[in-house]
Scaffold this active site. Structure first.
Site, PDB file in Angstrom:
ATOM      1  N   GLU A  22      -1.764  -9.227  -1.271  1.00 45.86           N
ATOM      2  CA  GLU A  22      -3.215  -9.415  -1.184  1.00 45.86           C
ATOM      3  C   GLU A  22      -3.870  -9.385  -2.552  1.00 45.86           C
ATOM      4  O   GLU A  22      -4.780 -10.181  -2.842  1.00 45.86           O
ATOM      5  CB  GLU A  22      -3.823  -8.354  -0.259  1.00 45.86           C
ATOM      6  CG  GLU A  22      -3.522  -8.624   1.206  1.00 45.86           C
ATOM      7  CD  GLU A  22      -3.943  -7.490   2.132  1.00 45.86           C
ATOM      8  OE1 GLU A  22      -4.571  -7.770   3.160  1.00 45.86           O
ATOM      9  OE2 GLU A  22      -3.624  -6.324   1.824  1.00 45.86           O
ATOM     10  N   GLU A  72       3.339  -5.647   7.300  1.00 46.89           N
ATOM     11  CA  GLU A  72       2.544  -4.635   8.000  1.00 46.89           C
ATOM     12  C   GLU A  72       2.828  -4.575   9.502  1.00 46.89           C
ATOM     13  O   GLU A  72       2.775  -3.503  10.111  1.00 46.89           O
ATOM     14  CB  GLU A  72       1.048  -4.895   7.779  1.00 46.89           C
ATOM     15  CG  GLU A  72       0.530  -4.530   6.402  1.00 46.89           C
ATOM     16  CD  GLU A  72       0.621  -5.681   5.418  1.00 46.89           C
ATOM     17  OE1 GLU A  72      -0.104  -5.659   4.408  1.00 46.89           O
ATOM     18  OE2 GLU A  72       1.421  -6.616   5.661  1.00 46.89           O
ATOM     19  N   GLY A  95      -0.266  -5.090   0.447  1.00 39.70           N
ATOM     20  CA  GLY A  95      -1.411  -5.027  -0.448  1.00 39.70           C
ATOM     21  C   GLY A  95      -1.146  -5.669  -1.794  1.00 39.70           C
ATOM     22  O   GLY A  95      -2.065  -6.190  -2.442  1.00 39.70           O
ATOM     23  N   ALA A 154       0.832  -1.198   0.000  1.00 36.40           N
ATOM     24  CA  ALA A 154       0.000   0.000   0.000  1.00 36.40           C
ATOM     25  C   ALA A 154       0.871   1.255   0.000  1.00 36.40           C
ATOM     26  O   ALA A 154       2.048   1.223   0.366  1.00 36.40           O
ATOM     27  CB  ALA A 154      -0.922   0.002   1.216  1.00 36.40           C
TER      28      ALA A 154
END
Length: 258
Positions: free
Chosen positions: A112, A132, A109, A66
């Site tokens: 993901e 994270e 992300g 992210a």
């Protein structure tokens, strides 16, 4: 090829390709970029000329995670009101096969996003991970759920708690990804697989994806009921007639998706 702000979109022999394109930040996913990815994937899903969807990065990275700068000023209330992960849920509604073509690394992300795809092809040098925890947070777009379903509770906890990377071979051994190839062969192998799938009967692929996707959620008997329902539905397609007639006539079938 169609360019949006953060992705490039192209079509090739019935395969819709979405290329992440923020090379200056290793394809870090900001919210606008995720919006574009989901919108284009949904457009491909509606397009009868597209049989398979491919998501790829570049030779150096699939996606670094992210966009941290975008989140620096977020508060619990601002995130709740914005609900940035709701759009990720729409990825689970895509009915066509989706393949992630991964080079370099897929972190946070980015990992993901790859896990939201149905199949993952990765280069030998790829690193996967959820770092994270080292930022004082945790995965929020499905990482804890997808990784646990793929590799089991204990190993998923270990990887996510430590925030360490796993290499492509280890990811494949745990059933997280499908194939590991030389880095320079990732796109070629992905497109070869996509083109094979594009020649399969689209309705069958859709029905199979639904049944397999529900297998972990439903009891055995409920899952078998869904499988049988979808098996029966396939007999309402012209592709079923074509496939069986081609078998009897000893020729290759031509599936039209009807």
């Amino acid at each position: 090829m169609t360019d949006r702000s953060y992705i490039k979109v192209s079509r090739e022999n019935g395969v819709g390709v979405i290329q992440l394109h923020r090379p200056e930040v290793a394809n870090a996913l900001n919210r606008k970029m995720v919006d574009e990815i989901v919108e284009e994937m949904e457009a491909f899903d509606r397009d009868a000329s597209i049989r398979v969807i491919v998501v790829k990065g570049n030779n150096k990275a699939f996606a670094a995670g992210a966009d941290i700068e975008e989140m620096l000023e977020d508060t619990p209330l601002s995130i709740e009101l914005l609900d940035p992960f709701a759009i990720w849920d729409r990825l689970t509604l895509i009915k066509k096969p989706v393949i992630a073509s991964v080079n370099g690394f897929a972190l946070g992300g980015g990992f993901e996003l790859a896990l939201h795809c149905d199949l993952i092809i990765a280069g030998e040098d790829v690193r996967f991970g959820f770092p994270e925890v080292k930022l004082g947070v945790m995965p929020g777009a499905g990482g804890t759920q997808f990784l646990t379903k793929a590799m089991g509770k204990r190993k998923a906890l270990e990887w996510i708690w430590l925030g360490e990377f796993m290499d492509a071979k280890e990811a494949m051994n745990y059933g997280v990804i499908n194939r590991v190839v030389a880095p320079e062969m990732v796109v070629e192998e992905t497109m070869r697989l996509a083109e094979k799938l594009s020649k399969q009967p689209p309705i069958s692929l859709r029905l199979i994806k639904e049944a397999v996707g529900k297998a972990e959620e439903l009891s055995l008997m409920d899952g078998m009921k869904l499988e049988r329902k979808n098996f029966y539905l396939a007999f309402d397609s012209q592709d079923q007639k074509e496939g069986m007639n081609a078998f009897i006539e000893k020729r290759s079938p031509f599936f039209r998706g009807v």
